[in-house]
Structures are given as structure tokens and as C-alpha cells.
Design an enzyme around this catalytic site. Structure first.
Site, short mmCIF file in Angstrom:
data_model
loop_
_atom_site.label_atom_id
_atom_site.label_comp_id
_atom_site.label_asym_id
_atom_site.label_seq_id
_atom_site.Cartn_x
_atom_site.Cartn_y
_atom_site.Cartn_z
N THR A 998 0.81 -1.23 0.00
CA THR A 998 0.00 0.00 0.00
C THR A 998 0.84 1.26 0.00
O THR A 998 0.40 2.31 -0.48
CB THR A 998 -0.94 0.00 1.23
OG1 THR A 998 -0.15 -0.18 2.41
CG2 THR A 998 -1.96 -1.10 1.13
N CYS A 999 2.05 1.16 0.56
CA CYS A 999 2.89 2.35 0.56
C CYS A 999 3.34 2.72 -0.85
O CYS A 999 3.70 3.87 -1.11
CB CYS A 999 4.10 2.13 1.46
SG CYS A 999 5.11 0.72 0.99
N MET A 1000 3.31 1.75 -1.76
CA MET A 1000 3.70 2.01 -3.15
C MET A 1000 2.49 2.01 -4.08
O MET A 1000 2.65 2.15 -5.29
CB MET A 1000 4.68 0.93 -3.62
CG MET A 1000 5.96 0.86 -2.81
SD MET A 1000 6.96 2.35 -3.01
CE MET A 1000 7.42 2.20 -4.73
#
Length: 1031
Positions: A998-1000
Site C-alpha cells: 500500500t505504501c507504493m
């Protein structure tokens, strides 16, 4: 011939190039001029001395002759005129000629003789009953010139005598005719006797008095005596001085009076009507002035003197009682009586509005807060642009003016001016001159009233008891559709013919209609379409938008051209700028309110509120502080499309994050959060952070129910998941801090204090939490009630917001509003019962509410107090603490760019954000995938077929948030990416579930062979709720 050694014999050389002869000639000419001037001065001095001596000798001779004549007079008629008979006043007698020749007002004996003469004159008239015969015998027609001259001189002598001795007579000036023993009374009663309008010479006498400035003498006499007005006992007939004024005031040049117009400076209007509280001193004169049509004459005459009326007034009595304000108070006080007469004409109302408007422009207002001049400032008194004269009027004078402009006055004035005009639509007909005059008079008067008197006093009257709103709208609509605005610039002294024709009508229409919209209910607005139809409101929005854009942007650099011809005073410039500023504010407020109504139930396109001139240049300027575009963004944000404002808001947040994120090399704030205690852990750890720490990066590590940290390094995605989970838990109605409306919209629980002891600290925390989500650009699924979102904008809620909270209560209140019977029979009182968790409490809506019954007169007040209690009062503490926490991260001017509906979009995004086609257009591919790969084709087909709930779950799975970016997926940072997982098509690889980072914003998708398999695996993954163990 040879040098002898003596330098004195050398020729002198002038280095200036002038010869000595030339220098001597100039000295001679100068000396001659001085001698000539000295001889001229001596001749003038001798001539002046001769004139002074001649005048002195003449005066000495006159005084001698006067003394001789006085002695002769006394010897003939006696010291107390005991030898005087009625024939002495006849044309053949020298009695009056002798007395008027030697009379000296400074001589007390002469004054007493005059008093006795006046007493005898009254006696002779009472005996004979004919004053004309007394002065002219039977020969008035043939000897009228002599008789008129003697009467004029005698009347003027009486006035001078009272004026000169006014300080000695001050206790007698307001006595009644019964007090004939007082010296002043016979003199004043003789004036009444000789200026009677029925007498043939009366008009000539009054004209002579005016020319000789006798009204100024009467003014000073009245001012001397009025201080003792409170000690005098009034009779129905009034005082003798009042009787004099009553006779004089009737000389208006209309039959039977034949007086010609006089110089404004010496007129009755300027000298007498400017006396402070004139009608309080002379109440009978007030009735005569108002009821006999005299007021119409005097007001019309003053209207013809505009705009030079101020220059014709006497000097101010004091700084607290300026002459113009005294005149204003007296005119307004009698204006109400004149307007109430059945025969009051349209022209009278026009003149009254014009004069009072002009005087009110000079009136200082304690309610003004814009730094403008509070008094009439002469141009030669202005020494700088920033100079302001602060004037505080006498308290009683302010009260006189305020009391005069009451409900009845406003109703009568507007009804008379508008009684011949209809609010019906007639767009093909241009306004006639009479209608333009009526609109200009009403708007000019009300505009200055709005700037000088408390609005609460008059707004409800104008909104609900007059046809002001529909008639003004009909006028403006016809002008707008015909593209021809009538000039109303003559109604205000500082407007020029170049000023927009809509400027003055909008300054009145907007605040009145805005006030009306605060009280009108939804049924009246949407269903009954009162007071304006929805079609008309759409046209109104366009007119307001165009006017506002012209004021704020188009005319900003050319506004100086609209002020009257150069040179103009600083005061006039500031007044013109002030009306433009005033109109821009009220138009902005009304458009904002109409936008709120449109958000409740859409009746026009949102783009109707957007200005046509907003372009890329304007947007680029709007983000720069102190630019004109930035000021427009703050004052009238609705002129700019929502997407543009959202971009500006996003850039402001990004700039703030950059400032605070660049200061820290390492993240200082790391939270360990237990999923089953997420609210408590978050509250304990976030409450310890400073504002700077809150603006910085926060990293989160989740701990599962076994006490083990979940897999995954927080690169931003875990924090997103944390924010979505913490907001879901904190705002859950089961927790007791928030409640739901019938439409499942959240608002603070009024009884939160009964559940949580530290509930206000929790509301502060929740405000910070929501602000942090917005600050980081994280959308959270929190549908707030509109009336609560208005608290984030520090706005007040009104009756129209009540349906979203309590539709049943709203229906009951509307029933009361339209109840036709006697409401007092319903036994309602100004109290409200609160019922929280089974505990009932009773609160008074106003002091003494338990004993105040609701009646037909106060039911509107009751309705709005109930709505205010439920929408504002009950949640005031919770909302206040929530706002404090919220403003730790989100500045007020950022939020002020958006209305409540748009603010909800900033918080939660829109379902329009879940556009699969938009996501597909802004997706990157990696690991061998490309846009035409068969797996990718299957993926988009599967995703497009998902339900809305599954689409939201998918979005949360790959980005950490169930809502997409507010402005579309092109603004997702970084862009969504699909990466091939597994590397091959073995059974083991194909049995894997999709995973995400999710961070990417990254989806790791195995190359499934069939659409069914892809759909099954993807649905399982996004609905597993396995935290970050699938990442």
C-alpha cells in the site's frame, strides 16, 4: 598722467557688469515708489479719519435728537403711556414714528415703554376687534405703503427687543399668554397679532423679517429659552413663543399666502427646524407642521436645495449636537405623522426620502466598524488619506433619530413609494421614470439606514411586512434582461453617473433577502417558491455572480474612474469605496447562502456560481498571498470551480508537509498500536505530541491479538490503514461520542458527558485525528451531518438545517409557524425538554421561559430558539473542542474556501472517485505486464464487474484507503501499478493470492489463466481482512 602711487584715484570697476549710473537710477525709482505709497497712505488715513469724524458727529447728533424726541414723547404720552389712545396707532399720528426713531433695545426704559405699548395695543384690538382699522383707519388701500412700513418696523423692533434681553427674559420665554404680567409675553403676543395670515400685510412682514435675518434672532431666543422647557407647564394653546412660530410657519407661498421664496440661509427651515428637539419644546407646533401639509412644503423646499443643504445651515450648537443631525431628528419625527396621512403623496415620500438620505449620509454610526469617517468632513479639513474625525452625538439626539425610524415609518414610506408598482413579471417593459425614482429613493434611504442603525431592528420588517424583495427583484430583472440599467447615482452624493446601475439596488436587496432566507422554511422555498420562484433564483444567481466578479476583479483597477469628477475629497473617495466593498460583501454572503440551498436540494447547476473569467492566470495568482485573486478566493471562493480550489488546497497541504517533513531526517514518532485497543493506544500516544510533531511523519506498527507485530514496514501504507481504522473506531456511534441522524450522518452526541468523563478531551483528539487525515491527504469514510460541518467553518445553524437532525421536530415547528388559530391555546412555553439516555431535563429557551407562553406574536422567536438549541447550543462544547483540535493542523482560511458539501468531499471523497476507467488510464505496469496483456485485460473486466462495496475493498487493499483521490486517480501518489508475481505459470505460483504494497500503491498479481480464477483469488484477498500479513 603717470601712476603716483595713490590707489584711491583708480577707476572703480563693477564686476557684475553694471555701471554706477544704472545702479543709481534703480535706487531712485525705488525711493520714488516708496514716497508715492507713503503719500497715498496718508491720503487714505486722512480720508478715513474724516469719515470716522463724520460718522461720530452724525451719531452724536442722532443720539441728541433721540434724547430730545424721547423727552418730548414722554411729556406727551407719559412715562407709562398713560395718555395713549387708540388713535395714536393711526396713519396720521406720529406716535409710532417717534417711538421707533428713538427706541434703543439696550435702554431698559425704552424696553418697558415697548412692553406697555404692546399691552395697550392688545387692549385696543380686543375692544375694537379690527387691527387693520387700528393702524390704517379707513384708508388702508390708499395708505398701505406707510402702514406696512410702520407695522414691519414695529414687529422687527419687538423681535430685536426680546432677542437683546433674552438672557434676562429666559425664564419668561416659554410662558403661556395667561402670564401677561411677564415682560416677554406682550411682545410675543403682539407678534402673533400682527403676523396673522389673514391680515393684508402679513406676507410682506414675514418676507421682510426673513430678509433681515429675523429667523436667526428667533432661533437664538428659542435656544435661550429651551433649557427651561422642563420647568414649564404646557397648555393646549401652547406658549406665546410657540404661537409666534405657529403663525410664521404657515407662510409657505401658497394661497392665501403670497410670500416669495427666500434665501435658504435665512429661511425658517434652516434657522428654526435645526433647533435640537424642537417638537419637544413646542408639541403643538409639531402637530401643525405635520398635519396641515406644511411638512410637505418645507421638505420639498429642502429637497430643491440639495446637494447644498448642509452649506445653508447655521453653525453647530456643539460637537454633540451638529445642526444637520438636529434637522434630521426633527424631520424624521414629523415625517412619520405626515406619511400616516391618507392624502400623503408620492412626491412627499420621494422628497422625504431624499432629504433624510442626504442628512443620514453625514450621520455617525456606532455600529460602523470599517474605519470610515463618522461625520461630514469638509474638504479643506482633510489633511491626509488616513485622517478620521470621530464624532459622538448626544445620546438623546441619537435616541430621537433611532426612535423616529421605527417599524411604522418604514412600512409607510415603502408602501407609499411602491403602492403603484407590482412585483408581477413584465420583462418586456423597461422601468418608467416614476418607478426608477421610487426604487432609487427607497434604496438610497435604506442603504444609509443599514450603515447607521442596528439591522435587527428593521430587517424582519422589511423582509416580511413589505413587498421590497419581489418589487426590487422585478425591477432588477427587467433592467438585467433589457441590458439597460437606470442610473440611481443622484440618490447618494458620492455616486457618479458612471457607477453601475445595479450597485445601489443590490446594497439593499441582498441583506434583506439574505435575512428572509434565514427564516423561510424548506416548503416555502422549494415547493411554494416564495418569495421568488426557483427560475427567478437561477436568474438572480447569474446577476449576482456577474456583479460580484465585476466588483472584485474587473473594476478593481478602474474603480477610481467611477468617483465623481476630479478633484474630489478623500471622504467622498472613501465613501464610494465603502459602498463597493459593502455590496461585494453582501452579494458574497447571499450567493454563499443560495449555494447552501442548492446543496440541500439542487435546483440549478453548480457551475452557475462559477465566474466566467476564472482562467489559469487567475488560479496561478490565487495561490499567492496578498494578491487580488487570493483575496477573491477568500471572500468569494464559490466563483472558482471546486476542482481548482481542491488543487489549491492540495498544493497548500503539500507545501506544509514539505516544510515540516524536510526538517526531520529520521521519523521521531513511531507508534505501536494494538488492533483490539486501537483507540486507547492512539489517544495515549498522539495526545503527547506537539503541533510540530503532529505535522511531521508518523510511522505505525500494528500488534495483533497475540502480541506480535504484523509483517510489513510502514512506508505510508500502514499509516493509511491505521488512520482508516482509528477513525472508524473513534467515530463509531457505539463508542458514544457521536450519534447518527436518520440519514446515518454523524454529529456530536449532546449527552457524551454522561458516558465519558473526559469526553471534551476526546473531542479535541478526534478533531486532531480528522485534521491529520486531511493533512496527509488520506480520505476517510466519515459522513458528517451538514450542521456539524458548519461548526468547522464557525458558522451558525438555522431552522433550515433542522430536518437533517430531527425531521419530526422540524415538522412540528413548521406546523406552529403556519398555525391559523390561537397558539396560546396550545399551552406551549419557552422551555425545551432534553431526553438523553432516559434522563429528562428541562431548559429555558430564554430567561423566565417557564412563565412565558408562546403566542401568535412570539411564535417565530420560539421556533428559532428551539432550532438554535438543538443545532447550536446542545453541541457547543463538543464542537468547540473538536474545532480546536482540528485547527492544530488545518488553517481556517484553508477550510473557508469550501462550503459544507465540498468539505465533506475533502474528508471522504466521492463515489465518483471509484471510476475504473479513470484508474485504468492512470496505471503503470511492471514485471512483464503491459496494458494489452491478457491477464491485465481479464483483471479490468473483473474489477469493472465488482459491486461498489468490493471496489472500495479493492481500493483499500492496494492503497490503504477505500476512497480514491479527490480529483481522480491521476493525482494518486505514486500512480497505481500492477506487477507480475510468481514469475512463472506453475500450479504453485497460480495458487498464490494477490498481494499488495500500500505504501507504493502496488498490486502484485499472479498470471492467472482464467477470469474465474482471477476473480475468486482477488475477492478472497481483498475481503480476508488479514491486515498487512498479505502484503
Amino acid at each position: 598722467m603717470f601712476f603716483s602711487g595713490d590707489s584711491s584715484t583708480r577707476k572703480r570697476v563693477d564686476l557684475g557688469g553694471r555701471s554706477s549710473k544704472e545702479r543709481d537710477r534703480k535706487n531712485l525709482l525705488e525711493q520714488t515708489r516708496l514716497e508715492r505709497n507713503r503719500r497715498l497712505w496718508l491720503r487714505q488715513q486722512n480720508s478715513a479719519a474724516l469719515r470716522i469724524q463724520k460718522c461720530f458727529r452724525g451719531r452724536k447728533v442722532v443720539r441728541t435728537e433721540q434724547s430730545k424726541l424721547r423727552e418730548k414723547f414722554l411729556s406727551i404720552y407719559g412715562k407709562n403711556c398713560q395718555n395713549l389712545d387708540r388713535n395714536a396707532f393711526g396713519p396720521d399720528s406720529d406716535f409710532l414714528r417717534q417711538f421707533l426713531y428713538f427706541f434703543n433695545a439696550e435702554n431698559i426704559d425704552d424696553f418697558l415703554i415697548l412692553v406697555q405699548i404692546c399691552r395697550l395695543l392688545q387692549q385696543f384690538v380686543r375692544e375694537s376687534g379690527d387691527v387693520v382699522q387700528l393702524f390704517a383707519a379707513e384708508e388702508y388701500s390708499s395708505r398701505c405703503a406707510l402702514v406696512n412700513y410702520r407695522v414691519k418696523q414695529f414687529v422687527y423692533t419687538c423681535i430685536r427687543a426680546v432677542h437683546h434681553n433674552r438672557y434676562h427674559l429666559k425664564d419668561q420665554l416659554l410662558l403661556t399668554p395667561k402670564e401677561s404680567n411677564a415682560s416677554a409675553i406682550p411682545l410675543l403676543e403682539v407678534l402673533v397679532l400682527l403676523i396673522d395670515l389673514k391680515l393684508p400685510w402679513s406676507c410682506k412682514i414675514v418676507a421682510c423679517l426673513s430678509k433681515n435675518n429675523a429667523f436667526s434672532l428667533l432661533r437664538e431666543i428659542i435656544l435661550t429659552g429651551k433649557d427651561n422647557a422642563e420647568n414649564c407647564i404646557y397648555s393646549e394653546k401652547g406658549s406665546s413663543l410657540e404661537r409666534v412660530l405657529t403663525v410664521v410657519i404657515c407662510h409657505i407661498g401658497q394661497k392665501p399666502c403670497i410670500c416669495s421664496p427666500t434665501d435658504p440661509v435665512y429661511s425658517f427651515s434652516s434657522q428654526i427646524l435645526t433647533i435640537p428637539f424642537l417638537w419637544h419644546v413646542f408639541p403643538n407646533l409639531k402637530q401643525v407642521f405635520a398635519k396641515q401639509g406644511l411638512g410637505q412644503h418645507y421638505v420639498h423646499r429642502m429637497a430643491t436645495w440639495l446637494p447644498n443643504l448642509i452649506n445653508s445651515l447655521p453653525n453647530d450648537i456643539s460637537d454633540e449636537c451638529p445642526t444637520y443631525a438636529c434637522l434630521l431628528g426633527n424631520i424624521l419625527e414629523t415625517g412619520g405623522i405626515a406619511l400616516s396621512r391618507p392624502d400623503c403623496s408620492f412626491d412627499m415620500a420621494i422628497d422625504l426620502a431624499s432629504v433624510t438620505t442626504f442628512l443620514l449620509e453625514s450621520y455617525p454610526s456606532p455600529t460602523r466598524s470599517d474605519g470610515r469617517e463618522n461625520s461630514k468632513i469638509a474638504e479643506d479639513e482633510i489633511t491626509g488619506d488616513d485622517e478620521v474625525m470621530e464624532v459622538v452625538l448626544d445620546r438623546k439626539l441619537i435616541q430621537q433619530i433611532s426612535n423616529a425610524i421605527d417599524t411604522r415609518f418604514l412600512l409607510q414610506l415603502i408602501n407609499i413609494l411602491f403602492r403603484d408598482f407590482s412585483s408581477a413579471n413584465d420583462s418586456d417593459r423597461e422601468p418608467e421614470d416614476r418607478e426608477v425614482a421610487a426604487v432609487g429613493a427607497v434604496c438610497g434611504f435604506l442603504h444609509v439606514i443599514f450603515n447607521t442603525l442596528p439591522l435587527e431592528k428593521i430587517m424582519t420588517v422589511l423582509a416580511y411586512r413589505t413587498e421590497l424583495v419581489p418589487i426590487l427583484w422585478n425591477f432588477m430583472k427587467r433592467c438585467h434582461e433589457n441590458k439597460k440599467w437606470s442610473s440611481l447615482s443622484e440618490r447618494l452624493s458620492y455616486l457618479s453617473g458612471d457607477a453601475p446601475g445595479w450597485l445601489l439596488p443590490l446594497s439593499v436587496f441582498c441583506p434583506v433577502y439574505k435575512h428572509m432566507l434565514m427564516i423561510v422554511d424548506n416548503e416555502e422555498y422549494y415547493e411554494q417558491e416564495k418569495p421568488l420562484s426557483l427560475k427567478d433564483i437561477r436568474s438572480l444567481i447569474i446577476l449576482l455572480r456577474q456583479a460580484l466578479w465585476q466588483l472584485l476583479w474587473v473594476n478593481h483597477t478602474t474603480s477610481a474612474n467611477l468617483v465623481k469628477s476630479v478633484p474630489v475629497s478623500t471622504a467622498i473617495k472613501k465613501q464610494f469605496e465603502a459602498i463597493q466593498q459593502r455590496v461585494s460583501i453582501v452579494v458574497s454572503e447571499l450567493l454563499s447562502q443560495l449555494q447552501d440551498w442548492n446543496n440541500r436540494r439542487q435546483f440549478t447547476s453548480p457551475s452557475d456560481f462559477h465566474a466566467d473569467g476564472v482562467n489559469d492566470y487567475f488560479i496561478s495568482q490565487a495561490v499567492i498571498e496578498n494578491t487580488r485573486a487570493n483575496e477573491i478566493l477568500k471572500q468569494a471562493p464559490f466563483l472558482i470551480p471546486f476542482t481548482s480550489r481542491a488543487k489549491i488546497f492540495t498544493s497548500q497541504l503539500a507545501a506544509a508537509r514539505q516544510r515540516h517533513g524536510s526538517q526531520a531526517v529520521f521519523t521521531r514518532n513511531r507508534f505501536k498500536i494494538r488492533r483490539n485497543h486501537i483507540l486507547e493506544d492512539a489517544y495515549n500516544q498522539m495526545s503527547q505530541l506537539s503541533e510540530d510533531d503532529l505535522r511531521g511523519l508518523i510511522r505505525v506498527a500494528f500488534v495483533n491479538e497475540f502480541g506480535v507485530e504484523e509483517a510489513g514496514i510502514d512506508g505510508g501504507g500502514i499509516f493509511k490503514d491505521f488512520m482508516e481504522n482509528i477513525t472508524r473506531a473513534a467515530f463509531d456511534v457505539q463508542y458514544g461520542l457521536f450519534k447518527e441522524t436518520a440519514d446515518h450522518l454523524l454529529y456530536p452526541n449532546p449527552g457524551s458527558g454522561m458516558i465519558h468523563e473526559q469526553h471534551l478531551q476526546f473531542f479535541h483528539f478526534l478533531g486532531t485525528l480528522l485534521a491529520k487525515a486531511m493533512f496527509e491527504g488520506i480520505l476517510v469514510d466519515l459522513p458528517f451531518a451538514t450542521f456539524f460541518l458548519s461548526k468547522l467553518k464557525q458558522k451558525h445553524n438555522y431552522l433550515n438545517d433542522l430536518p437533517s437532525l430531527d425531521p419530526e421536530l422540524y415538522r412540528h415547528l413548521i406546523f406552529l409557524k403556519h398555525y391559523k388559530g390561537d397558539i396560546s391555546e396550545l399551552e406551549l412555553y419557552f422551555v425545551i425538554v432534553n431526553n438523553e439516555y432516559g434522563e429528562q431535563t428541562e431548559e429555558e429557551l430564554l430567561p423566565g421561559g417557564k412563565n412565558t407562553r408562546v403566542t401568535n406574536e412570539n411564535v417565530i422567536t420560539f421556533i428559532h430558539l428551539v432550532a438554535n438549541h438543538r443545532l447550536n447550543f446542545q453541541i457547543r462544547q463538543q464542537s468547540s473542542h473538536f474545532l480546536r483540535g482540528f485547527q492544530q493542523l488545518i488553517q481556517k482560511d484553508w477550510i473557508d474556501m469550501f462550503n459544507e458539501h465540498e468539505l465533506q468531499l475533502l474528508i471522504s471523497g466521492s463515489l465518483d472517485s471509484l471510476d475504473v476507467d479513470d484508474l485504468r488510464q492512470h496505471t503503470n505496469y511492471a514485471g512483464g505486464y503491459h496494458s494489452e496483456h491478457y491477464v491485465i485485460e481479464m483483471f479490468w473486466e473483473v474489477l469493472k464487474g465488482f459491486s461498489l462495496e468490493n471496489k472500495k475493498n479493492f481500493l483499500k487493499f492496494v492503497t490503504g484507503c477505500s476512497r480514491g483521490p479527490l480529483l481522480g486517480f491521476r493525482y494518486l501518489e505514486p500512480l497505481f501499478c500492477i506487477q507480475r508475481a510468481g514469475g512463472n505459470t506453475s500450479e504453485e505460483a497460480l495458487d498464490r493470492l494477490p498481494t499488495s504494497a500500500t505504501c507504493m500503491n502496488l498490486l502484485k498479481l499472479p498470471p492467472y489463466k482464467s477470469k474465474e480464477q482471477l476473480e475468486t483469488k482477488l475477492l478472497y484477498a481483498i475481503n480476508a481482512d488479514a491486515g498487512f500479513d498479505l502484503s
